[in-house]
Scaffold this motif. Sequence first.
Motif, PDB file in Angstrom:
ATOM      1  N   PHE A  93       0.850  -1.204   0.120  1.00 40.34           N
ATOM      2  CA  PHE A  93       0.003  -0.019  -0.025  1.00 40.34           C
ATOM      3  C   PHE A  93       0.699   1.255  -0.020  1.00 40.34           C
ATOM      4  O   PHE A  93       1.803   1.089   0.937  1.00 40.34           O
ATOM      5  CB  PHE A  93      -0.993  -0.180   1.234  1.00 40.34           C
ATOM      6  N   THR A  95       1.693   4.856   0.862  1.00 44.45           N
ATOM      7  CA  THR A  95       1.089   6.070   1.820  1.00 44.45           C
ATOM      8  C   THR A  95       2.114   7.175   1.506  1.00 44.45           C
ATOM      9  O   THR A  95       3.311   7.149   1.964  1.00 44.45           O
ATOM     10  CB  THR A  95       1.130   5.173   3.437  1.00 44.45           C
ATOM     11  N   SER A  99      -0.260  13.407  -4.470  1.00 42.47           N
ATOM     12  CA  SER A  99      -1.690  13.483  -5.195  1.00 42.47           C
ATOM     13  C   SER A  99      -1.434  13.322  -6.901  1.00 42.47           C
ATOM     14  O   SER A  99      -2.471  13.532  -7.339  1.00 42.47           O
ATOM     15  CB  SER A  99      -2.400  14.434  -4.478  1.00 42.47           C
ATOM     16  N   LYS A 104       0.102   7.934  -9.024  1.00 42.45           N
ATOM     17  CA  LYS A 104      -0.703   7.161  -8.703  1.00 42.45           C
ATOM     18  C   LYS A 104      -0.819   6.216  -9.896  1.00 42.45           C
ATOM     19  O   LYS A 104      -0.784   4.721  -9.648  1.00 42.45           O
ATOM     20  CB  LYS A 104      -2.221   7.697  -8.736  1.00 42.45           C
ATOM     21  N   GLY A 114      -3.339  -0.390  -2.955  1.00 38.47           N
ATOM     22  CA  GLY A 114      -3.926   0.733  -2.522  1.00 38.47           C
ATOM     23  C   GLY A 114      -3.115   1.846  -2.624  1.00 38.47           C
ATOM     24  O   GLY A 114      -1.845   1.725  -2.464  1.00 38.47           O
ATOM     25  N   TYR A 115      -3.543   2.965  -2.907  1.00 36.77           N
ATOM     26  CA  TYR A 115      -2.564   4.364  -2.873  1.00 36.77           C
ATOM     27  C   TYR A 115      -3.374   5.305  -1.868  1.00 36.77           C
ATOM     28  O   TYR A 115      -4.750   5.633  -2.097  1.00 36.77           O
ATOM     29  CB  TYR A 115      -2.908   4.741  -4.279  1.00 36.77           C
ATOM     30  N   VAL A 116      -2.772   5.532  -0.481  1.00 36.64           N
ATOM     31  CA  VAL A 116      -3.368   6.291   0.305  1.00 36.64           C
ATOM     32  C   VAL A 116      -2.567   7.649   0.534  1.00 36.64           C
ATOM     33  O   VAL A 116      -1.411   7.735   0.723  1.00 36.64           O
ATOM     34  CB  VAL A 116      -3.447   5.616   1.738  1.00 36.64           C
ATOM     35  N   LYS A 118      -1.616  10.530   2.650  1.00 34.47           N
ATOM     36  CA  LYS A 118      -1.617  10.797   4.110  1.00 34.47           C
ATOM     37  C   LYS A 118      -2.230  12.298   4.774  1.00 34.47           C
ATOM     38  O   LYS A 118      -2.688  12.054   5.582  1.00 34.47           O
ATOM     39  CB  LYS A 118      -0.011  11.165   4.600  1.00 34.47           C
ATOM     40  N   SER A 126      -6.606  10.824   9.888  1.00 33.58           N
ATOM     41  CA  SER A 126      -6.452  10.354   8.362  1.00 33.58           C
ATOM     42  C   SER A 126      -5.580   8.959   8.503  1.00 33.58           C
ATOM     43  O   SER A 126      -5.730   7.827   7.981  1.00 33.58           O
ATOM     44  CB  SER A 126      -5.760  11.173   7.372  1.00 33.58           C
ATOM     45  N   GLN A 129      -7.588   6.272  10.306  1.00 33.98           N
ATOM     46  CA  GLN A 129      -8.651   5.566   9.099  1.00 33.98           C
ATOM     47  C   GLN A 129      -7.831   4.810   8.393  1.00 33.98           C
ATOM     48  O   GLN A 129      -8.281   3.619   7.995  1.00 33.98           O
ATOM     49  CB  GLN A 129      -9.159   6.825   8.523  1.00 33.98           C
ATOM     50  N   MET A 130      -6.616   4.781   7.940  1.00 36.83           N
ATOM     51  CA  MET A 130      -5.823   3.941   7.042  1.00 36.83           C
ATOM     52  C   MET A 130      -5.415   2.673   7.922  1.00 36.83           C
ATOM     53  O   MET A 130      -5.607   1.683   7.526  1.00 36.83           O
ATOM     54  CB  MET A 130      -4.584   4.722   6.718  1.00 36.83           C
ATOM     55  N   MET A 133      -8.643   0.460   7.902  1.00 33.49           N
ATOM     56  CA  MET A 133      -8.727   0.109   6.655  1.00 33.49           C
ATOM     57  C   MET A 133      -7.879  -1.196   6.421  1.00 33.49           C
ATOM     58  O   MET A 133      -8.290  -2.282   6.185  1.00 33.49           O
ATOM     59  CB  MET A 133      -8.461   1.137   5.647  1.00 33.49           C
TER      60      MET A 133
END
Length: 148
Positions: A93, A95, A99, A104, A114-116, A118, A126, A129-130, A133
């Motif tokens: 993932f 992190t 953006s 991405k 996944g691409y989160v 920060k 934030s 929440q990661m 998940m």
Amino acid sequence: MKETKDVTFLLVDDDEVDRQGVIRSFRKAKLSHQVVEATDGIQALEKLRGESDNEPVPRPYIILLDLNMPRMSGIEFLKIIRNDPKLKSSIVFVTTTSSSQRDKAEAYDLNVAGYVIKGDIGNDNSISQMVVMLEQYWRIVELPMNGV
């Protein structure tokens, strides 16, 4: 009821504040998973491969990878592990604070899970929440115990 599983997280980030924020979020969520830290892609590879006096990161593991790091970027790290027969199936993932659509697309082309983004470093929400998940992801998915 499903048997409880354990996983090791390899946290690859050059920012000490970000690493500590993730570890703090794990504790806050009362998750006892082992977290192995690396400050860049080179150190992460050494830990994954058991080089330079490191024990190999125990499987199964999930890699949390920053993109913008010194010595070896996250994208360079991804290219190397995707071409390594023992590491190519690693769950990663991203992190990052980036953006960028290019970042991405490149990360997903290298098969990240996944691409989160920060977000605000001071915002533990934030990161929390990661972590929630990731815990849900780990409880649901089934992964092989070895890399090949």
